[in-house]
Scaffold this motif. Structure first.
Motif, PDB file in Angstrom:
ATOM      1  N   PRO A  91       0.837  -1.205   0.000  1.00 56.37           N
ATOM      2  CA  PRO A  91       0.000   0.000   0.000  1.00 56.37           C
ATOM      3  C   PRO A  91       0.867   1.248   0.000  1.00 56.37           C
ATOM      4  CG  PRO A  91      -0.806  -1.602   1.581  1.00 56.37           C
ATOM      5  CD  PRO A  91       0.540  -2.094   1.124  1.00 56.37           C
ATOM      6  N   HIS A  92       0.813   2.006  -1.064  1.00 53.09           N
ATOM      7  CA  HIS A  92       1.711   3.139  -1.255  1.00 53.09           C
ATOM      8  C   HIS A  92       1.002   4.150  -2.143  1.00 53.09           C
ATOM      9  CE1 HIS A  92       5.737   4.990  -1.409  1.00 53.09           C
ATOM     10  NE2 HIS A  92       5.441   5.301  -2.663  1.00 53.09           N
ATOM     11  N   GLY A  93       1.293   5.416  -1.946  1.00 50.93           N
ATOM     12  CA  GLY A  93       0.678   6.447  -2.779  1.00 50.93           C
ATOM     13  C   GLY A  93      -0.670   6.857  -2.205  1.00 50.93           C
ATOM     14  N   SER A  94      -1.681   6.954  -3.062  1.00 48.65           N
ATOM     15  CA  SER A  94      -2.986   7.417  -2.606  1.00 48.65           C
ATOM     16  C   SER A  94      -4.105   6.664  -3.312  1.00 48.65           C
ATOM     17  CB  SER A  94      -3.137   8.922  -2.856  1.00 48.65           C
ATOM     18  OG  SER A  94      -3.111   9.191  -4.255  1.00 48.65           O
ATOM     19  N   ILE A  95      -5.242   6.572  -2.636  1.00 55.84           N
ATOM     20  CA  ILE A  95      -6.455   6.049  -3.256  1.00 55.84           C
ATOM     21  C   ILE A  95      -7.580   7.031  -2.980  1.00 55.84           C
ATOM     22  CG2 ILE A  95      -5.826   3.611  -3.195  1.00 55.84           C
ATOM     23  CD1 ILE A  95      -7.587   3.329  -0.706  1.00 55.84           C
ATOM     24  N   ARG A  96      -8.536   7.110  -3.903  1.00 56.52           N
ATOM     25  CA  ARG A  96      -9.692   7.998  -3.773  1.00 56.52           C
ATOM     26  C   ARG A  96     -10.953   7.150  -3.786  1.00 56.52           C
ATOM     27  NH1 ARG A  96     -10.911  11.583  -7.797  1.00 56.52           N
ATOM     28  NH2 ARG A  96     -11.645  13.133  -6.295  1.00 56.52           N
ATOM     29  N   ILE A  97     -11.822   7.347  -2.791  1.00 60.74           N
ATOM     30  CA  ILE A  97     -13.075   6.605  -2.743  1.00 60.74           C
ATOM     31  C   ILE A  97     -14.228   7.574  -2.523  1.00 60.74           C
ATOM     32  CG2 ILE A  97     -11.997   4.480  -1.923  1.00 60.74           C
ATOM     33  CD1 ILE A  97     -13.009   5.121   0.860  1.00 60.74           C
ATOM     34  N   THR A  98     -15.405   7.176  -2.993  1.00 60.07           N
ATOM     35  CA  THR A  98     -16.616   7.965  -2.798  1.00 60.07           C
ATOM     36  C   THR A  98     -17.607   7.141  -2.006  1.00 60.07           C
ATOM     37  OG1 THR A  98     -18.499   9.015  -3.926  1.00 60.07           O
ATOM     38  CG2 THR A  98     -17.406   7.228  -5.088  1.00 60.07           C
ATOM     39  N   VAL A  99     -18.285   7.772  -1.047  1.00 64.99           N
ATOM     40  CA  VAL A  99     -19.208   7.066  -0.157  1.00 64.99           C
ATOM     41  C   VAL A  99     -20.428   7.944   0.113  1.00 64.99           C
ATOM     42  CG1 VAL A  99     -17.312   5.843   0.981  1.00 64.99           C
ATOM     43  CG2 VAL A  99     -18.173   7.962   1.970  1.00 64.99           C
ATOM     44  N   PRO A 100     -21.568   7.335   0.420  1.00 68.66           N
ATOM     45  CA  PRO A 100     -22.705   8.131   0.902  1.00 68.66           C
ATOM     46  C   PRO A 100     -22.338   8.806   2.217  1.00 68.66           C
ATOM     47  CG  PRO A 100     -23.407   5.918   0.274  1.00 68.66           C
ATOM     48  CD  PRO A 100     -21.909   5.912   0.292  1.00 68.66           C
ATOM     49  N   ARG A 101     -22.902   9.988   2.464  1.00 71.52           N
ATOM     50  CA  ARG A 101     -22.492  10.765   3.627  1.00 71.52           C
ATOM     51  C   ARG A 101     -22.721  10.020   4.946  1.00 71.52           C
ATOM     52  NH1 ARG A 101     -24.347  15.380   0.489  1.00 71.52           N
ATOM     53  NH2 ARG A 101     -26.445  15.147   1.316  1.00 71.52           N
ATOM     54  N   ASN A 129     -20.737  11.775  -0.835  1.00 72.03           N
ATOM     55  CA  ASN A 129     -21.679  12.228  -1.850  1.00 72.03           C
ATOM     56  C   ASN A 129     -22.792  11.206  -1.968  1.00 72.03           C
ATOM     57  OD1 ASN A 129     -23.037  12.911  -4.235  1.00 72.03           O
ATOM     58  ND2 ASN A 129     -21.183  13.712  -5.190  1.00 72.03           N
ATOM     59  N   ASP A 130     -24.021  11.619  -1.740  1.00 70.70           N
ATOM     60  CA  ASP A 130     -25.141  10.687  -1.813  1.00 70.70           C
ATOM     61  C   ASP A 130     -25.595  10.414  -3.239  1.00 70.70           C
ATOM     62  OD1 ASP A 130     -25.215  10.337   0.899  1.00 70.70           O
ATOM     63  OD2 ASP A 130     -26.759  11.843   1.246  1.00 70.70           O
ATOM     64  N   GLY A 131     -25.111  11.196  -4.198  1.00 68.30           N
ATOM     65  CA  GLY A 131     -25.519  10.991  -5.588  1.00 68.30           C
ATOM     66  C   GLY A 131     -24.818   9.813  -6.230  1.00 68.30           C
ATOM     67  N   LEU A 132     -25.351   9.374  -7.361  1.00 67.07           N
ATOM     68  CA  LEU A 132     -24.705   8.318  -8.125  1.00 67.07           C
ATOM     69  C   LEU A 132     -23.473   8.901  -8.806  1.00 67.07           C
ATOM     70  CD1 LEU A 132     -27.799   6.560  -9.746  1.00 67.07           C
ATOM     71  CD2 LEU A 132     -26.563   5.953  -7.663  1.00 67.07           C
TER      72      LEU A 132
END
Length: 312
Positions: A91-101, A129-132
């Protein structure tokens, strides 16, 4: 000037061995292929790089300078490749995830804290973000969403972490109205409704003894955030249907009262999803592994399935 990298690599190998024969063996090609590569390179540069005679091969001054610079350049390339390997192996660097609030507050915060604590070389960006969200177009590595909203081309892993809904109201509100005993009693109540970003209102669903009832509630307040719904319920505006985990402290303190406790269901329709099973970043694998092991944060995760299978 565009010069084939293979010709530059062939020259560096000859410069290292000072022999066409040994360079050919090192690169697993014929001596003729090495000779042709050097001639092409010298012709394109317009400079002699190697002196050849019956005794062997030596570098010209131009060849010595080019060899030094290329060796450093190829070393930088090797280091760049090794750096990329970190993303695959650790695990190195960065990851981006999106989730409902609401899910982000209940589930993701402790997970992210554990993930970054265990992997100092990893950074995590979370977008609530609650949107799709089209995670590919938006540049996310993965997302957490409810199963019915997943795109069909996603790889999905079920998160077996049950969330519980609760109907709650303040003592002040309930002091002036009869406390609901069955879901149908909600018709007489002012309910704080939730609306998805798509504009669709969230129906209140109840389950008891194998019976499921879905109620369309009514009330003058329509919100798009569970935390705001909780605050509005605390202010005495009506009943709210929210995750029980988010209001437990208020229930314990008596600031909110739970209604229909024997009717409110357990909800376990959350999925971690991502676009492709191939070359999954190590950081994303670490996130999935953390969700997969219950001891990590009292969570577990199911077997990977496609989003199409989720709805089957």
């Amino acid at each position: 000037m565009s010069i084939p990298h293979a010709d530059l690599a062939a020259f560096v190998t000859v410069a290292e061995h000072l022999s066409f024969h040994r360079a050919a063996i090192a690169r697993n090609v014929t001596r003729s292929a090495i000779s042709h590569a050097i001639r092409r390179l010298e012709a394109q540069l317009g400079v002699r790089l190697l002196n050849r005679n019956t005794r062997g091969v030596s570098l010209t001054e131009a060849g010595r300078q080019l060899s030094t610079r290329l060796q450093q350049a190829f070393a930088d390339i090797d280091q760049a490749v090794d750096d990329v390997n970190h993303f695959r192996d650790t695990p190195h660097g960065s990851i981006r995830i999106t989730v409902p609030r609401a899910v982000g507050l209940t589930l993701v915060a402790p997970i992210v804290a554990t993930l970054t604590r265990r992997n100092p070389g990893l950074s995590v960006e979370v977008s609530s973000n609650d949107g799709l969200v089209d995670i590919v177009q938006a540049g996310f590595d993965a997302g957490i969403r409810f199963g019915e909203s997943l795109q069909q081309d996603m790889i999905a892993m079920k998160i077996n972490f049950p969330l519980h809904f609760a109907v709650v109201g303040s003592p002040e509100y309930l002091a002036g109205v009869p406390v609901p005993q069955v879901p149908a009693d909600l018709a007489a109540h002012s309910c704080i409704r939730y609306r998805f970003p798509s504009g669709v209102s969230f129906p209140w669903e109840f389950r008891k003894d194998g019976t499921t009832v879905q109620i369309e509630v009514h009330g003058p307040i329509l919100l798009d955030d569970q935390e705001l719904m909780i605050e509005t319920a605390l202010a005495g505006a009506g009943l709210a249907f929210v995750f029980a985990e988010r209001v437990q402290a208020h229930l314990d303190s008596g600031r909110l009262v739970r209604c229909l406790a024997d009717w409110t269901p357990q909800f376990s329709n959350l999925y971690l999803y991502y676009p492709d099973r191939t070359f999954v970043p190590a950081g994303l694998r670490a996130l999935a592994d953390l969700l997969r092991h219950p001891r990590a944060a009292d969570l577990s995760i199911g077997v990977a399935v496609t989003a199409t299978e989720v709805e089957a």
